[in-house]
Design a protein around this motif. Structure first.
Motif, PDB file in Angstrom:
ATOM      1  N   TYR A 195       6.415  13.749 -61.299  1.00 36.27           N
ATOM      2  CA  TYR A 195       7.651  14.227 -60.688  1.00 36.27           C
ATOM      3  C   TYR A 195       7.964  15.655 -61.113  1.00 36.27           C
ATOM      4  CZ  TYR A 195      12.603  14.516 -59.509  1.00 36.27           C
ATOM      5  OH  TYR A 195      13.817  14.920 -59.016  1.00 36.27           O
ATOM      6  N   ALA A 198       6.418  18.338 -58.928  1.00 36.27           N
ATOM      7  CA  ALA A 198       6.990  18.569 -57.590  1.00 36.27           C
ATOM      8  C   ALA A 198       8.301  17.796 -57.478  1.00 36.27           C
ATOM      9  CB  ALA A 198       6.010  18.129 -56.504  1.00 36.27           C
ATOM     10  N   GLU A 200      10.954  18.352 -55.890  1.00 36.78           N
ATOM     11  CA  GLU A 200      11.585  18.324 -54.574  1.00 36.78           C
ATOM     12  C   GLU A 200      10.929  17.303 -53.633  1.00 36.78           C
ATOM     13  OE1 GLU A 200       8.074  20.926 -54.487  1.00 36.78           O
ATOM     14  OE2 GLU A 200       9.816  20.766 -55.810  1.00 36.78           O
ATOM     15  N   ASP A 201       9.793  16.725 -54.052  1.00 39.08           N
ATOM     16  CA  ASP A 201       9.080  15.749 -53.233  1.00 39.08           C
ATOM     17  C   ASP A 201       9.628  14.352 -53.529  1.00 39.08           C
ATOM     18  OD1 ASP A 201       7.384  14.224 -51.747  1.00 39.08           O
ATOM     19  OD2 ASP A 201       5.526  14.976 -52.644  1.00 39.08           O
ATOM     20  N   ARG A 203       8.651  11.591 -52.573  1.00 34.69           N
ATOM     21  CA  ARG A 203       7.614  10.573 -52.779  1.00 34.69           C
ATOM     22  C   ARG A 203       7.265  10.398 -54.249  1.00 34.69           C
ATOM     23  NH1 ARG A 203       3.037  12.916 -49.011  1.00 34.69           N
ATOM     24  NH2 ARG A 203       3.700  14.725 -50.238  1.00 34.69           N
ATOM     25  N   GLN A 204       7.610  11.385 -55.087  1.00 32.89           N
ATOM     26  CA  GLN A 204       7.291  11.301 -56.513  1.00 32.89           C
ATOM     27  C   GLN A 204       8.342  10.525 -57.310  1.00 32.89           C
ATOM     28  OE1 GLN A 204       4.389  12.321 -57.448  1.00 32.89           O
ATOM     29  NE2 GLN A 204       3.907  13.253 -55.472  1.00 32.89           N
ATOM     30  N   THR A 230      16.584  15.512 -57.106  1.00 29.79           N
ATOM     31  CA  THR A 230      15.945  15.895 -55.846  1.00 29.79           C
ATOM     32  C   THR A 230      16.985  16.273 -54.802  1.00 29.79           C
ATOM     33  OG1 THR A 230      14.063  14.441 -56.292  1.00 29.79           O
ATOM     34  CG2 THR A 230      14.419  15.084 -54.018  1.00 29.79           C
TER      35      THR A 230
END
Length: 466
Positions: A195, A198, A200-201, A203-204, A230
């Motif tokens: 996480y 990334a 801002e993703d 999915r993480q 996020t």
């Protein structure tokens, strides 16, 4: 090994099991000594039975009986008569006597420790009860060194067994801890590292999967934190994109408004009374819009410029706001009232104060119009020794719970559907720039009231800038 959770658990398990065995060893060794001595008494009693079978035994047989019983002398007491049944020469004087008939636990432990710690060869007397009521009392004398050697051998066997149990137990707990704790914790750490690369993703973001209650609670807390982070990052990206877009729009809008300003300058020369009355307000509105666009271009929309403080007549600013909102309301059944002393002059930036009051009045007007019912907006002002107080109240439906919770947060505190929630944020920032405060006094089905507090002294503004 010592720096890992499972390694430390393994070491601590071995230590704790060994400590437990130490606490077990002391009463165990005392029990072993007691059984050893009672066994010698029983052997001596059995050896004495040979004499009862035959009153005369040979010296060789007597020595053999005493050797097998591992004692020097055997004394039986029957019918208050003390009788030396078997005897042999004693190598040294008797140094201690131990009564095994009814010893206490502490006595047994004390005597066992004394035997272990004493390395000298001693002859001791043991007193006990004969087996199956074979007499009133039996006494034997024995050499203590074989007893001590047997106790040491027993202790060594216990030590080896304890070490084996400790290693096996620690090994099983080691793998259990790795399976139940260490592996899930490593999984959480892996999610955190993934996480962090990334954030801002979405999915993480971790999905709680642990079956252990405490670990699952940690995963759920981590999931909530990651979701909030996020969301905040996406919001900041939106703000950055909005700032860039606003700067571009402001650039073109400024050019359009500048052209409109040139036309209004010519309109001011008209002799029509209505035009002469309305033109100054139109010019003032366009001038404010141009200044706002220039400020947006200068500061990128990220922050407001410092207020240019001067003495401004509050009634004039409120009058301009109400005239503008009356035009926006049109024929809708909404009334505006003001209670502003005509001579009240506040120390503020006139343009910024206009924007603050306009944002509050516009929000109130839009809230009332959204209900399809009539309403009223009132602006009241008074002053005390410390501040000027401007109150903006309405008879609208009140703020929804979400707007109250995120009142001064961009894109979070929108009062109406489709609203961005920026109006109150801008108003709050502008008032804080004056060293003052914008606060919600009350909201509910009967309406909403906001209060603007502007300090009279420079102290609040100085402290804010520092």
């Amino acid at each position: 090994m010592t720096n890992s959770l499972s390694g430390r658990f393994l070491i601590l398990t071995v230590i704790f099991v060994m400590l437990a065995e130490v606490f077990i060893f002391v009463p165990s060794i005392a029990r072993f000594r007691q059984d050893y001595l009672i066994a010698r008494l029983e052997r001596a009693q059995i050896a004495s039975l040979a004499l009862e079978a035959d009153d005369m035994i040979t010296p060789a047989l007597e020595v053999e009986l005493l050797t097998n019983a591992e004692v020097y002398n055997v004394v039986l007491r029957r019918d208050d008569m003390r009788q030396l049944v078997l005897s042999s020469p004693i190598p040294s004087p008797i140094t201690a006597t131990y009564d095994m008939r009814a010893p206490t636990s502490m006595t047994l432990i004390r005597d066992a420790l004394s035997t272990l710690l004493d390395k000298e060869e001693r002859v001791i007397r043991i007193i006990g009860n004969p087996v199956r009521d074979g007499g009133l009392l039996i006494e034997v004398t024995i050499d203590e060194m074989p007893l001590r050697n047997a106790m040491l051998q027993y202790g060594w066997n216990i030590l080896i067994l304890s070490a084996f149990i400790s290693v096996v137990t620690a090994g099983m707990l080691f793998f259990a801890v790795r399976k139940l704790l260490v592996t899930p914790i490593k999984g959480v750490v892996t999610h955190m590292e993934s996480y962090a690369r990334a954030p801002e993703d979405a999915r993480q973001i971790i999905v709680p999967s642990a079956s252990i209650k405490e670990l699952r609670a940690a995963e759920e807390s981590l999931q909530m934190m990651q979701m909030q982070l996020t969301s905040a990052l996406k919001q900041k990206q939106r703000l950055a994109q909005l700032g860039s877009g606003v700067a571009k729009v402001s650039h073109d809008l400024r050019n359009i408004l500048t052209s409109a300003q040139l036309f209004t300058d010519r309109i001011e020369g008209s002799e029509d009374p209505l035009v002469q009355r309305m033109a100054p307000k139109l010019v003032g509105s366009i001038t404010r819009a141009v200044n706002l666009c220039e400020n947006t271009l200068a500061f990128g929309g990220a922050e407001e410029p410092a207020p240019a403080l001067s003495r401004v007549t509050l009634a004039h600013i409120v009058g301009d706001v109400i005239d503008s909102e009356r035009l926006a309301a049109g024929d809708y059944a909404i009334s505006f009232s003001e209670d502003i002393p005509a001579t009240m002059a506040v120390r503020a930036d006139g343009e910024q104060l206009y924007r603050v009051i306009q944002n509050l009045v516009r929000n109130a007007r839009q809230a009332i119009m959204a209900t399809k019912k009539s309403g009223e907006i009132c602006i009241h002002a008074h002053e005390d020794d410390d501040c000027w107080h401007v109150t903006v109240s309405d008879t609208g439906p009140g703020l929804p719970p979400k707007a109250q919770e995120h009142l001064f947060q961009p894109f979070q505190g929108g009062v109406r559907k489709g609203g961005s929630g920026l109006g109150l944020v801008i108003a709050g920032d502008l008032i804080r720039g004056h060293g003052g405060r914008l606060r919600l006094q009350d909201t509910g089905p009967a309406g909403t009231t906001f209060i603007i507090e502007l300090p009279k002294a420079d102290l609040a503004l100085t402290q804010l800038n520092e």
